[in-house]
Design a protein around this motif. Structure first.
Motif, mmCIF file in Angstrom:
data_model
loop_
_atom_site.group_PDB
_atom_site.id
_atom_site.type_symbol
_atom_site.label_atom_id
_atom_site.label_comp_id
_atom_site.label_asym_id
_atom_site.label_seq_id
_atom_site.Cartn_x
_atom_site.Cartn_y
_atom_site.Cartn_z
ATOM 1 N N ARG A 41 0.866 -1.036 0.034
ATOM 2 C CA ARG A 41 0.060 -0.156 0.342
ATOM 3 C C ARG A 41 0.751 1.419 0.112
ATOM 4 O O ARG A 41 2.148 1.242 0.589
ATOM 5 C CB ARG A 41 -0.707 0.129 1.257
ATOM 6 C CG ARG A 41 -2.123 0.704 1.476
ATOM 7 C CD ARG A 41 -3.073 0.794 2.174
ATOM 8 N NE ARG A 41 -2.635 1.123 3.745
ATOM 9 C CZ ARG A 41 -3.144 0.470 4.723
ATOM 10 N NH1 ARG A 41 -4.534 0.119 3.847
ATOM 11 N NH2 ARG A 41 -2.967 0.718 5.488
ATOM 12 N N ILE A 42 -0.079 2.316 -0.901
ATOM 13 C CA ILE A 42 0.315 3.742 -0.823
ATOM 14 C C ILE A 42 1.262 4.351 0.361
ATOM 15 O O ILE A 42 0.119 3.861 0.839
ATOM 16 C CB ILE A 42 0.657 3.868 -1.649
ATOM 17 C CG1 ILE A 42 1.470 3.387 -3.735
ATOM 18 C CG2 ILE A 42 1.225 5.670 -1.970
ATOM 19 C CD1 ILE A 42 0.547 3.556 -3.996
ATOM 20 N N MET A 43 2.013 4.735 1.330
ATOM 21 C CA MET A 43 1.579 5.541 2.105
ATOM 22 C C MET A 43 1.520 7.264 2.264
ATOM 23 O O MET A 43 1.194 7.607 3.075
ATOM 24 C CB MET A 43 2.496 4.909 3.465
ATOM 25 C CG MET A 43 2.532 3.897 4.060
ATOM 26 S SD MET A 43 4.176 3.306 5.610
ATOM 27 C CE MET A 43 3.096 4.161 6.661
ATOM 28 N N LEU A 87 9.258 -5.850 0.326
ATOM 29 C CA LEU A 87 7.943 -5.227 0.974
ATOM 30 C C LEU A 87 7.425 -7.084 0.913
ATOM 31 O O LEU A 87 7.208 -7.399 1.789
ATOM 32 C CB LEU A 87 6.604 -4.689 0.751
ATOM 33 C CG LEU A 87 7.375 -3.185 0.975
ATOM 34 C CD1 LEU A 87 6.568 -2.032 0.609
ATOM 35 C CD2 LEU A 87 7.435 -3.083 2.543
ATOM 36 N N ARG A 88 7.416 -7.788 -0.697
ATOM 37 C CA ARG A 88 6.604 -8.520 -0.351
ATOM 38 C C ARG A 88 7.359 -10.276 -0.205
ATOM 39 O O ARG A 88 6.638 -11.399 0.221
ATOM 40 C CB ARG A 88 6.757 -8.919 -1.941
ATOM 41 C CG ARG A 88 5.623 -8.276 -2.623
ATOM 42 C CD ARG A 88 5.280 -8.621 -4.191
ATOM 43 N NE ARG A 88 4.551 -8.317 -4.889
ATOM 44 C CZ ARG A 88 4.636 -8.332 -6.340
ATOM 45 N NH1 ARG A 88 5.191 -8.607 -6.926
ATOM 46 N NH2 ARG A 88 3.943 -7.405 -6.819
ATOM 47 N N GLY A 89 9.015 -9.401 0.328
ATOM 48 C CA GLY A 89 9.306 -10.721 0.726
ATOM 49 C C GLY A 89 9.743 -11.822 -0.146
ATOM 50 O O GLY A 89 10.625 -12.707 0.208
ATOM 51 N N ASN A 124 11.206 -9.130 7.870
ATOM 52 C CA ASN A 124 9.830 -8.365 8.841
ATOM 53 C C ASN A 124 9.969 -6.913 7.969
ATOM 54 O O ASN A 124 10.122 -5.808 8.679
ATOM 55 C CB ASN A 124 10.217 -7.636 10.213
ATOM 56 C CG ASN A 124 10.223 -9.705 10.215
ATOM 57 O OD1 ASN A 124 9.658 -10.205 10.303
ATOM 58 N ND2 ASN A 124 11.320 -9.501 11.665
ATOM 59 N N CYS A 125 10.366 -7.149 6.521
ATOM 60 C CA CYS A 125 10.069 -6.148 5.680
ATOM 61 C C CYS A 125 8.727 -4.980 6.012
ATOM 62 O O CYS A 125 8.517 -5.417 4.457
ATOM 63 C CB CYS A 125 11.497 -5.656 4.575
ATOM 64 S SG CYS A 125 11.575 -4.215 3.787
ATOM 65 N N ASP A 126 7.741 -4.682 6.250
ATOM 66 C CA ASP A 126 7.028 -4.090 6.280
ATOM 67 C C ASP A 126 6.802 -2.734 5.964
ATOM 68 O O ASP A 126 5.735 -1.952 5.205
ATOM 69 C CB ASP A 126 6.122 -4.171 7.959
ATOM 70 C CG ASP A 126 6.849 -3.498 8.871
ATOM 71 O OD1 ASP A 126 7.933 -3.214 8.668
ATOM 72 O OD2 ASP A 126 6.496 -3.302 10.251
ATOM 73 N N LEU A 128 8.571 7.734 -2.851
ATOM 74 C CA LEU A 128 7.543 7.182 -2.361
ATOM 75 C C LEU A 128 7.864 5.896 -0.809
ATOM 76 O O LEU A 128 9.088 5.590 -0.607
ATOM 77 C CB LEU A 128 7.893 6.411 -3.627
ATOM 78 C CG LEU A 128 6.225 5.378 -3.782
ATOM 79 C CD1 LEU A 128 5.170 6.010 -3.925
ATOM 80 C CD2 LEU A 128 6.756 4.568 -5.251
ATOM 81 N N ILE A 129 6.844 6.037 -0.177
ATOM 82 C CA ILE A 129 6.516 5.228 0.823
ATOM 83 C C ILE A 129 5.408 4.368 1.009
ATOM 84 O O ILE A 129 4.657 4.026 1.086
ATOM 85 C CB ILE A 129 6.624 6.594 2.759
ATOM 86 C CG1 ILE A 129 8.173 7.702 2.249
ATOM 87 C CG2 ILE A 129 7.005 5.067 3.446
ATOM 88 C CD1 ILE A 129 7.726 8.232 3.731
ATOM 89 N N LEU A 130 6.047 2.691 1.000
ATOM 90 C CA LEU A 130 5.451 1.923 0.980
ATOM 91 C C LEU A 130 5.463 0.853 1.939
ATOM 92 O O LEU A 130 5.944 0.722 2.890
ATOM 93 C CB LEU A 130 5.997 1.134 -0.126
ATOM 94 C CG LEU A 130 5.573 1.959 -1.953
ATOM 95 C CD1 LEU A 130 6.491 1.225 -2.721
ATOM 96 C CD2 LEU A 130 4.652 1.925 -2.183
ATOM 97 N N GLU A 131 4.067 0.510 2.231
ATOM 98 C CA GLU A 131 3.906 -0.560 3.467
ATOM 99 C C GLU A 131 3.497 -1.993 2.651
ATOM 100 O O GLU A 131 2.395 -1.990 2.059
ATOM 101 C CB GLU A 131 3.275 -0.055 4.808
ATOM 102 C CG GLU A 131 1.829 0.445 4.022
ATOM 103 C CD GLU A 131 0.936 1.307 5.613
ATOM 104 O OE1 GLU A 131 1.254 0.451 7.063
ATOM 105 O OE2 GLU A 131 0.076 1.828 5.540
ATOM 106 N N ARG A 132 3.373 -2.662 3.559
ATOM 107 C CA ARG A 132 3.063 -4.337 3.748
ATOM 108 C C ARG A 132 1.675 -4.372 4.520
ATOM 109 O O ARG A 132 1.774 -3.796 6.077
ATOM 110 C CB ARG A 132 4.091 -5.577 3.388
ATOM 111 C CG ARG A 132 3.662 -6.797 3.200
ATOM 112 C CD ARG A 132 3.866 -7.846 3.887
ATOM 113 N NE ARG A 132 4.477 -7.538 5.216
ATOM 114 C CZ ARG A 132 5.324 -8.383 5.068
ATOM 115 N NH1 ARG A 132 6.716 -8.112 5.015
ATOM 116 N NH2 ARG A 132 5.351 -8.222 7.031
ATOM 117 N N VAL A 133 0.717 -4.472 3.737
ATOM 118 C CA VAL A 133 -0.247 -4.766 4.788
ATOM 119 C C VAL A 133 -0.541 -5.795 4.745
ATOM 120 O O VAL A 133 -1.082 -6.946 4.291
ATOM 121 C CB VAL A 133 -2.043 -3.287 4.822
ATOM 122 C CG1 VAL A 133 -1.072 -2.421 4.703
ATOM 123 C CG2 VAL A 133 -2.081 -3.665 3.622
#
Lengths: 389, 133
Positions: free
Chosen positions: A235-237, A350-352, A362-364, A384-389
């Motif tokens: 997800r885009i943060m 982020l997907r591993g 744990n790259c979230d 761009l800052i991204l997160e895994r949800v």
């Protein structure tokens, strides 16, 4: 309006070629588009928004839209050189948040290697209508001597050394050894870098990125589309974009537009640099990384040399794993535009799905940052800052 | 004697709003554009001041003196050359240029330089380059 939480990166694909003698530019764009859509579990008929930059053949995006047979309701051809694709992700998220499209495709491709361009060392002429050309082109500005002037000034003001810059290449090479597609797979040392031939002092040959063909693509989708796909949710943060130029002659080569785009992205995401587990940092040259790391707030201005030393950017060794695919410095810099591959490796982390040897545990939360144009004259940054949800 | 291959300098393109600047260069004068509204100089010269947006701009002859803000010697070029930004004396503006007539290994940031004019290809005007004082 914020883009936080409004869109997801569902597909990402990096072309495996590094020299595309047997492929056309349009074909490369279409192949990376297909690769990213396959990755997402979507087809070209799902795409209703298309984003590309100046590397696309033809007028704006029209020729590629025609070639791929896309049926669209949204287009964006924002051109900021190598940072375009980082900015495109943000613009796609904005368009999705406004209901202008639901599945946005972003492509990049180039074949400078196949066409034998001296991309870093030949003075670039942007055409006589460009108002700066008469006042710059006669003096032989190239990509490498422009960035070299930034490095020289940084050394003068802050005591940065060639050995410190070399650590950035060393870290990239430690990662590239695990990437079978990387152009430079051999691990190098600080001595290797500072003893490599001087190109434009103080930058050595190994301070420079590779020149490569290929490309990459991303698929950015609305939350309701992401929910239907069988892929990790990225997800885009937050996002930021900014230009920097010569300010009417008030030249300051010690900082980049990241000093504006970075804080904007962190503010939108509501996090701070120490929350970032992995960073993709634009790496046309070692000094590019150093200046941007400072501007993004990973360390204080002037402390970049100390920050990057002793393996601090090496995954599993240092505090800030960066460019774990080997980056532009060792892996791939398709079409002389490194922003696309920066986002792709952040998505892999982020997907591993990064190589196990470089995967950050744990790259979230990850950051991808691009610079397009030249730090020595005028450029645009995208963060761009991204997160895994 | 070491034979150094000399780099040929491409001629600058002259626009309607920079004609006066290049005429000055051809006469051996380095002109700097100033703004009557905000009193600031700017570089490269424009019809409209990039600092304040006023169109009340005019040229003034510079002393031609300055110091090196930063530079790089392109060692890998067929004919090595030094690109630089020079900050003009008495101003806060810097211009891209070449440092010529110098020992490349002796160049330094902060070094005092003065303008000299280098010929370009074809019928174009010379361009403002700098040499050590």
């Amino acid at each position: 309006m914020t883009v936080k939480g409004k869109a997801y990166i569902a597909g990402a694909f990096e072309h495996p070629t590094r020299k595309a003698i047997d492929k056309s530019l349009a074909q490369l764009h279409a192949e990376v588009a297909k690769g990213a859509l396959d990755d997402a579990g979507l087809t070209k008929d799902d795409v209703d928004g298309y984003f590309c930059a100046g590397d696309a053949p033809g007028l704006g995006g029209l020729s590629m839209i025609d070639y791929m047979g896309l049926k669209l309701r949204h287009m964006d051809t924002t051109e900021t050189g190598g940072s375009s694709y980082v900015i495109h992700v943000a613009h796609a998220a904005q368009a999705i948040a406004e209901g202008k499209c639901k599945v946005a495709l972003i492509t990049l491709a180039g074949r400078p290697k196949a066409s034998g361009e001296a991309t870093g060392t030949k003075p670039r002429n942007y055409g006589t209508d460009s108002p700066d050309v008469a006042f710059e082109f006669p003096f032989g500005p190239t990509i490498v001597n422009n960035y070299a002037m930034c490095a020289r000034r940084h050394m003068y003001e802050f005591g940065t050394t060639s050995e410190q810059l070399a650590w950035i290449k060393v870290a990239a090479s430690h990662h590239a050894q695990h990437n079978p597609n990387a152009i430079l797979k051999n691990v190098v040392t600080v001595e290797d870098v500072v003893n490599s031939p001087m190109i434009a002092d103080p930058l050595h040959r190994l301070d420079c990125c590779v020149i490569s063909d290929g490309g990459g693509a991303l698929v950015v989708v609305a939350p309701e589309i992401a929910a239907t796909l069988n892929r990790p949710k990225i997800r885009i943060m937050g996002a930021g974009e900014a230009p920097k130029h010569q300010m009417g002659g008030h030249i300051d080569l010690t900082y980049s537009a990241a000093a504006v785009s970075g804080p904007a992205a962190f503010a939108e995401a509501g996090i701070k640099p120490s929350d970032i587990k992995y960073a993709s940092i634009y790496d046309s040259f070692t000094v590019t990384v150093l200046i941007q790391l400072e501007d993004l707030g990973f360390c204080a201005k002037g402390d970049g040399g100390k920050f990057v030393s002793d393996g601090n950017l090496i995954s599993g060794v240092g505090k800030l794993p960066f460019n774990t695919d080997g980056g532009g410095l060792c892996n791939n810099h398709p079409g002389n535009r490194g922003g696309m591959t920066k986002v792709i490796e952040a998505v892999r982390q982020l997907r591993g799905e990064a190589h196990p040897a470089v995967q950050v545990p744990n790259c979230d939360i990850a950051l991808a940052h691009g610079t397009g144009g030249s730090l020595g004259t005028r450029h645009a940054a995208g963060t761009l800052i991204l997160e895994r949800v | 004697m070491i034979m150094t291959k000399l780099r040929t300098i491409p001629a600058p393109h002259i626009d309607p709003d920079t004609q006066e600047y290049w005429k000055g260069i051809s006469e051996g004068k380095l002109l700097v554009k100033y703004c009557r509204s905000c009193k600031s100089p700017h570089y490269y010269p424009r019809a409209i001041c990039p600092h304040c947006g006023s169109d009340d701009t005019y040229f003034e002859e510079s002393s031609g003196r300055g110091h090196i803000y930063s530079f790089s010697v392109f060692r890998a070029a067929p004919a090595p050359y030094a690109i630089a930004y020079v900050t003009l004396a008495g101003t806060d503006i810097s211009m891209m240029t070449n440092i010529v007539n110098c020992d490349f290994d002796a160049l330094d940031i902060g070094q005092e330089v003065k303008v000299c004019f280098s010929e370009t290809e074809g019928d174009g005007p010379p361009v403002p380059t700098f040499e050590p004082v």
